[in-house]
Every structure is written in structure tokens, then in C-alpha cells.
Design a protein around this motif. Structure first.
Motif, PDB file in Angstrom:
ATOM      1  N   PHE A 285       0.985  -1.236   0.107  1.00  0.00           N
ATOM      2  CA  PHE A 285      -0.116   0.009  -0.243  1.00  0.00           C
ATOM      3  C   PHE A 285       0.890   1.456   0.023  1.00  0.00           C
ATOM      4  N   THR A 286       0.132   2.269  -0.657  1.00  0.00           N
ATOM      5  CA  THR A 286       0.802   3.639  -0.766  1.00  0.00           C
ATOM      6  C   THR A 286      -0.302   4.767  -0.457  1.00  0.00           C
ATOM      7  N   SER A 287       0.186   5.845  -0.358  1.00  0.00           N
ATOM      8  CA  SER A 287      -0.838   6.866  -0.145  1.00  0.00           C
ATOM      9  C   SER A 287      -1.770   7.310  -1.503  1.00  0.00           C
ATOM     10  N   ASP A 288      -2.322   6.408  -2.198  1.00  0.00           N
ATOM     11  CA  ASP A 288      -3.007   6.600  -3.160  1.00  0.00           C
ATOM     12  C   ASP A 288      -4.351   6.483  -3.213  1.00  0.00           C
TER      13      ASP A 288
ATOM     14  N   LYS B  14       9.961   1.060   0.148  1.00  0.00           N
ATOM     15  CA  LYS B  14      10.684   2.304  -0.489  1.00  0.00           C
ATOM     16  C   LYS B  14       9.983   3.574   0.235  1.00  0.00           C
ATOM     17  N   HIS B  15      11.004   4.433   0.547  1.00  0.00           N
ATOM     18  CA  HIS B  15      10.220   5.898   1.076  1.00  0.00           C
ATOM     19  C   HIS B  15      11.376   6.967   0.323  1.00  0.00           C
ATOM     20  N   GLU B  16      10.924   7.710  -0.388  1.00  0.00           N
ATOM     21  CA  GLU B  16      11.779   8.795  -0.945  1.00  0.00           C
ATOM     22  C   GLU B  16      10.894  10.013  -0.268  1.00  0.00           C
ATOM     23  N   GLY B  17      11.306  10.691   0.807  1.00  0.00           N
ATOM     24  CA  GLY B  17      10.651  11.792   1.218  1.00  0.00           C
ATOM     25  C   GLY B  17      10.870  11.950   3.047  1.00  0.00           C
ATOM     26  N   THR B  18      10.353  12.645   3.674  1.00  0.00           N
ATOM     27  CA  THR B  18      10.411  13.029   4.808  1.00  0.00           C
ATOM     28  C   THR B  18       9.192  12.441   5.736  1.00  0.00           C
ATOM     29  N   GLY B  19       9.356  12.171   7.120  1.00  0.00           N
ATOM     30  CA  GLY B  19       8.500  11.679   8.083  1.00  0.00           C
ATOM     31  C   GLY B  19       8.026  10.320   7.841  1.00  0.00           C
ATOM     32  N   GLY B  20       6.937   9.775   8.259  1.00  0.00           N
ATOM     33  CA  GLY B  20       6.734   8.337   8.038  1.00  0.00           C
ATOM     34  C   GLY B  20       7.056   7.337   9.021  1.00  0.00           C
ATOM     35  N   ARG B  21       7.483   7.716  10.053  1.00  0.00           N
ATOM     36  CA  ARG B  21       8.087   7.113  11.171  1.00  0.00           C
ATOM     37  C   ARG B  21       6.950   6.196  11.860  1.00  0.00           C
TER      38      ARG B  21
ATOM     39  N   LYS C 113      11.892   3.859  12.513  1.00  0.00           N
ATOM     40  CA  LYS C 113      11.912   4.305  11.033  1.00  0.00           C
ATOM     41  C   LYS C 113      11.901   2.896  10.444  1.00  0.00           C
ATOM     42  N   LEU C 114      10.925   2.440   9.710  1.00  0.00           N
ATOM     43  CA  LEU C 114      11.287   0.999   8.912  1.00  0.00           C
ATOM     44  C   LEU C 114      11.902   1.467   7.546  1.00  0.00           C
ATOM     45  N   LYS C 115      12.709   0.596   7.494  1.00  0.00           N
ATOM     46  CA  LYS C 115      13.683   0.680   6.064  1.00  0.00           C
ATOM     47  C   LYS C 115      13.539  -0.383   5.558  1.00  0.00           C
ATOM     48  N   PRO C 116      13.796  -0.486   3.978  1.00  0.00           N
ATOM     49  CA  PRO C 116      13.709  -1.524   3.318  1.00  0.00           C
ATOM     50  C   PRO C 116      14.907  -2.743   3.927  1.00  0.00           C
ATOM     51  N   GLY C 117      14.409  -3.858   3.983  1.00  0.00           N
ATOM     52  CA  GLY C 117      15.295  -4.644   4.594  1.00  0.00           C
ATOM     53  C   GLY C 117      14.823  -5.276   6.101  1.00  0.00           C
ATOM     54  N   LYS C 118      14.181  -4.129   6.747  1.00  0.00           N
ATOM     55  CA  LYS C 118      14.040  -4.642   7.989  1.00  0.00           C
ATOM     56  C   LYS C 118      12.598  -4.903   8.111  1.00  0.00           C
ATOM     57  N   ALA C 119      12.074  -6.201   8.572  1.00  0.00           N
ATOM     58  CA  ALA C 119      10.659  -6.448   8.626  1.00  0.00           C
ATOM     59  C   ALA C 119      10.236  -6.240  10.036  1.00  0.00           C
ATOM     60  N   LEU C 120       8.895  -5.584  10.314  1.00  0.00           N
ATOM     61  CA  LEU C 120       8.566  -5.536  11.622  1.00  0.00           C
ATOM     62  C   LEU C 120       7.455  -6.761  11.829  1.00  0.00           C
ATOM     63  N   PHE C 121       7.228  -7.365  12.820  1.00  0.00           N
ATOM     64  CA  PHE C 121       6.030  -8.321  13.194  1.00  0.00           C
ATOM     65  C   PHE C 121       5.450  -7.638  14.460  1.00  0.00           C
TER      66      PHE C 121
ATOM     67  N   TYR D 103       7.155   9.613  -2.038  1.00  0.00           N
ATOM     68  CA  TYR D 103       6.522   8.164  -2.299  1.00  0.00           C
ATOM     69  C   TYR D 103       6.865   7.190  -1.180  1.00  0.00           C
ATOM     70  N   ARG D 104       6.029   6.571  -0.619  1.00  0.00           N
ATOM     71  CA  ARG D 104       6.302   5.549   0.443  1.00  0.00           C
ATOM     72  C   ARG D 104       5.251   4.441  -0.090  1.00  0.00           C
ATOM     73  N   GLN D 105       6.300   3.268   0.200  1.00  0.00           N
ATOM     74  CA  GLN D 105       5.580   1.941  -0.144  1.00  0.00           C
ATOM     75  C   GLN D 105       5.753   0.803   0.945  1.00  0.00           C
ATOM     76  N   LEU D 106       4.601   0.343   1.289  1.00  0.00           N
ATOM     77  CA  LEU D 106       4.669  -0.551   2.261  1.00  0.00           C
ATOM     78  C   LEU D 106       4.141  -1.874   1.876  1.00  0.00           C
ATOM     79  N   CYS D 107       4.843  -3.126   2.354  1.00  0.00           N
ATOM     80  CA  CYS D 107       4.038  -4.362   1.945  1.00  0.00           C
ATOM     81  C   CYS D 107       4.035  -5.231   3.256  1.00  0.00           C
ATOM     82  N   GLY D 108       3.127  -6.150   3.284  1.00  0.00           N
ATOM     83  CA  GLY D 108       2.844  -6.897   4.609  1.00  0.00           C
ATOM     84  C   GLY D 108       1.812  -7.931   4.394  1.00  0.00           C
ATOM     85  N   CYS D 109       1.311  -8.063   5.595  1.00  0.00           N
ATOM     86  CA  CYS D 109       0.027  -9.255   5.760  1.00  0.00           C
ATOM     87  C   CYS D 109      -0.176  -9.270   7.333  1.00  0.00           C
ATOM     88  N   TYR D 110      -1.294  -9.981   7.389  1.00  0.00           N
ATOM     89  CA  TYR D 110      -1.810 -10.345   8.485  1.00  0.00           C
ATOM     90  C   TYR D 110      -1.448 -11.919   8.832  1.00  0.00           C
ATOM     91  N   LEU D 111      -1.389 -12.256   9.959  1.00  0.00           N
ATOM     92  CA  LEU D 111      -1.127 -13.759  10.198  1.00  0.00           C
ATOM     93  C   LEU D 111      -2.149 -14.280  11.302  1.00  0.00           C
TER      94      LEU D 111
END
Ligand SMILES: C[N+](C)(C)CCCC[C@H](N)C(=O)O
Ligand SMILES: O=C(O)CCC(=O)C(=O)O
Ligand SMILES: [Fe+2]
Length: 421
Positions: free
Chosen positions: A223-226, A261-268, A373-381, A397-405
Motif C-alpha cells: 500500500f501507498t498513499s493513493d 521504499k520511501h523517498e521523502g520525509t516523516g513516516g516514522r 523508522k522502517l527501512k527496506p530490509g527490516k521487517a517488523l512483526f 513516495y512511500r510503499q509498505l508491504c505486509g500481511c496479517y497472520l
């Protein structure tokens, strides 16, 4: 170090709970039983006070390993582990409980150093290991925690210096997986590092510990801010702390986030231990804690954006506790998605708002906020039944991926690795 934090949750009397009404009837009673009826107590050996028992009209009383236990006769017949009553290959009961006479009473009782023997009116013999009884009795269970946890604020979490688990060790070794799960169970959050920043690799991580819970958002989501979906998550706006899917009858157990991905500021990302905050409410205002655990509310998701049409409703109190020990197991907190309150009369509503305010004050204390601050390569559960998440507003532009378990399957994996879950 954490025990004292936990005990508070269980020991504070909860006036409406069954366990307390039992307790108050029980404590004054037990002194009397010992003194007035001492002659009727049977001991394993005259010199040994290790085990003693007494037969009452409708139950058996047993003292063993410093635990005073009371067993209903039907319970004692129902849990018989003899070959005809219990299948040890499948670990399932074969006895038809409905065939047990509700007025059943043992015709003979005997106890040796390790075992209780009961003979029933039809001649059937039931044996129970005394250790098994302590572990499986109500009184034994009441003294136990179902889920050992370390409640945290930002300082406690930082000082614990919990390492992230490396992706390869998580995927390829039982030790890596176990370490990750142990941290996850104790703190309600855990990180995996060096994950290739793709949706597919995130999916492989998720499948290592559980089944993915498919929802109206899909199986694996991007998801992204679309504003592709009718929810604030799909914008650049800040999101205050909340748990997700409060509008499901069973909110999703675990949420996985991986920022690709995140190219911008904030979003922690903001993380708050909901159980730590609830524990503060319990200490400061037990009546309010009780109200939050008793008043049922609805949460709702109404979506009509583009081709997406959904209407979900979930019902339950904000705090969910096990009634026998008052242990918290689920917090349902999302002020955005909370529905119209029409399940409580006006005077209770006012008290509920007061209690909700107290909890919110605790949840909002800056010292309880963990910002990452979530960065590419670091997955949070995230344990979505315990830890609240939020996010700072952002630009770019900020893109997050994930799922529910599914929670059951995460706990299943943990138990198979020997962890208490
Ligand atoms: C995570 N993902 C972007 C897929 C969904 C977000 C769901 C947001 C919803 N308000 C809730 O709190 O449940
Ligand atoms: O954008 C984020 O970091 C989280 C948004 C959110 O709360 C969610 O997707 O559940
Ligand atoms: Fe969320």
C-alpha cells in the motif's frame, strides 16, 4: 525482573469475576475445614503431610504440593485417562461425557505417594498422578500465567537491547526462529533484518511462522498513499496509535510490515505496548479497568470507494481478560473505527468514557512511545492483540508491504519449538 509487573494483572480483585467470588468463599472456609474436620482428613502416610484428602458430599478435596484443590465428581470421572476413556494415540477423549450420571460419587478412594485412585459405582477405576492434578486443577491454573510477557515502555524496551534476527538464521535455523519467537512472545514486537525488499521475500518470512490470514485487503498487500481503498492508512496523514481490524469478530493476531521504499520525509512508525498502559489503569483505577473489560462495543468498517464495497462489524470490549486469573489477552483499540455506541445505557456510557480517557492518557504518555523508522530490509512483526501502532505524517513516495497472520498458527509454531505460548 518482569514477574512483579505481571502479577499485578492477576491479583487485583475484580469484583464481578467468578474467580473472586470463589476466592472469598474459599479462604475463610479453608481454616475451618482443617480445624473442625481434621479427624476426617486422610494422609498418605501418618508421618507425611505431603498429601491429604477428604471426601465431601459433592466434591473431593485434596492437598498436595502446597495446593489445596477441590474436584467435582463428574469432573473426576470425565477426565479419566484409562484406555477405555481416553485415546493416548490421538490425545482425545473417547468417554461420552453425557453418559456420566451427574450425581455420580466414587465408591472408594485411595491415595499413595504419587497417585489418586478412584473406584466408581460400576467398578471402573480411574487413576490420576498427583502432579498432573496440581497442573490441571483450577487452583493450580489460577496461579499460572498463560502467556509470560515483559511489559514495556520506550525505556524498558531500549534497555533490553533485543537484537533483530538475521533473515537467513530466521529462515534456515530453528535457533534463529526460536529466538525471534521468544522475543515476539515476550515483547509483542520483533524485527527481522537483511530481508530482500520485495513482497515475495516478505511472504516467505511470514510463511516460516504461520499461515497468512487473507482479508478484504488481500493476502499479501502493498500500500501507498493513493487512496485506492477507503481508509486513512492509504493517505499521507498521520495515524494515531491503534490496533487493526477491530471490526472483525476476531481481530487479526499479527501484523507484518516491510517498508519497501520511501523517498521523502516523516513516516516514522509508532509502537505502544497496550498491556503496559492497561496495567497502569489497573494499578490506578481498577474499577475503570474492569469496566473496559466488561462493556461490549462495536467497531465498524464501511467502505465505498472505487470498486470496493465492504461493511464489517466486530463486537467486544476494549480489554479482554481471562476470567479465572484476570490476565489480559487482547486489546481492541481504534478510535477511528469505533462504531456508534448503542450497546450500553447512558450512565454506563459516561463511566466508560472516563475509563477510556484514563486508558488513552496512559497510551499517549510520551515515555510509552517507541518510534522507529522502517527501512527496506527490516521487517517488523507486531502482536496486534497487544501492541498498538501508528505513523507520523509523511511526504514523498512511500510503499509498505505486509500481511496479517493467524494467531493460532504463530502460537502453534512457538509451542512446537518448546516455548510457552
Ligand atoms: C494494513 N492495511 C493497509 C492493509 C490495512 C489497513 C487497515 C486500516 C483500518 N483502519 C484498520 O485499522 O484496521
Ligand atoms: O503506514 C503505516 O506505517 C501504517 C499504517 C497502518 O496503520 C496500517 O496499515 O495498518
Ligand atoms: Fe493500522
Amino acid at each position: 525482573m518482569w514477574c512483579w509487573r505481571l502479577t499485578g494483572l492477576f491479583n487485583v480483585p475484580c469484583r464481578l469475576s467468578r474467580s473472586t467470588s470463589h476466592r472469598s468463599a474459599w479462604l475463610p472456609g479453608c481454616g475451618k475445614i482443617f480445624s473442625a474436620a481434621a479427624a476426617r482428613w486422610h494422609h498418605t502416610a501418618p508421618e507425611s503431610l505431603k498429601c491429604a484428602w477428604q471426601l465431601h458430599g459433592d466434591h473431593l478435596e485434596l492437598r498436595y504440593a502446597n495446593t489445596l484443590m477441590r474436584f467435582d465428581f463428574v469432573w473426576l470421572r470425565d477426565h479419566c485417562r484409562s484406555a477405555s476413556c481416553y485415546n493416548t494415540k490421538t490425545n482425545q477423549r473417547s468417554l461420552d461425557t453425557a453418559s456420566v450420571d451427574l450425581g455420580i460419587k466414587p465408591k472408594a478412594v485411595r491415595v499413595d505417594e504419587t497417585t489418586l485412585f478412584l473406584t466408581w459405582p460400576d467398578g471402573h477405576v480411574t487413576r490420576y498422578g498427583l502432579e498432573w492434578l496440581v497442573k490441571n486443577s483450577y487452583e493450580g491454573q489460577k496461579q499460572q500465567v498463560m502467556h509470560p510477557r515483559i511489559l514495556w515502555n520506550a525505556e524498558i524496551y531500549r534497555q533490553a537491547q533485543i537484537p533483530s534476527v538475521d533473515c537467513r538464521s530466521f529462515l534456515e535455523t530453528d535457533e534463529g526462529l526460536k529466538e525471534f519467537l521468544q522475543n515476539f512472545l515476550l515483547y509483542g514486537i520483533a524485527f527481522v533484518e537483511n530481508v530482500p525488499p520485495t513482497k515475495e521475500d516478505t511472504e516467505i518470512l511470514a510463511e516460516r511462522i504461520s499461515l497468512i490470514r487473507e482479508t478484504i485487503y488481500g493476502r499479501m498487500w502493498y500500500f501507498t498513499s493513493d487512496f485506492s481503498r477507503g481508509d486513512t492508512a492509504y493517505t499521507k496523514l498521520a495515524l494515531d496509535r491503534h490496533t487493526d481490524t477491530t471490526y472483525f469478530q476476531e481481530p487479526c493476531g499479527i501484523q507484518v510490515f516491510h517498508c519497501l521504499k520511501h523517498e521523502g520525509t516523516g513516516g516514522r512508525t509508532l509502537l505502544v505496548d497496550g498491556f503496559y498502559a492497561a496495567e497502569q489503569v489497573l494499578q490506578k483505577a481498577p474499577d475503570q479497568f474492569e469496566l473496559l473489560s466488561k462493556v461490549p462495543l462495536k467497531h465498524e468498517y464501511v467502505e465505498n470507494v472505487g470498486g470496493c464495497h465492504n461493511h464489517m462489524i466486530g463486537v467486544g470490549p476494549v480489554l479482554n481478560v481471562y476470567p479465572w486469573n484476570n490476565e489480559l489477552y487482547l486489546i481492541r483499540y481504534n478510535n477511528y473505527d469505533r462504531a456508534v455506541i448503542n450497546t450500553v445505557p447512558y450512565d454506563v456510557v459516561h463511566r466508560w468514557y472516563t475509563a477510556h480517557r484514563t486508558l488513552t492518557t496512559e497510551l499517549r504518555r510520551p515515555e510509552n512511545e517507541l518510534w522507529v523508522k522502517l527501512k527496506p530490509g527490516k521487517a517488523l512483526f507486531i502482536d496486534n492483540w497487544r501492541v498498538l501502532h501508528g505513523r507520523e505524517a509523511f511526504t514523498g513516495y512511500r510503499q509498505l508491504c505486509g500481511c496479517y497472520l493467524t494467531r493460532d498458527d504463530v502460537l502453534n509454531t512457538a509451542r512446537l519449538l518448546g516455548l510457552q505460548a
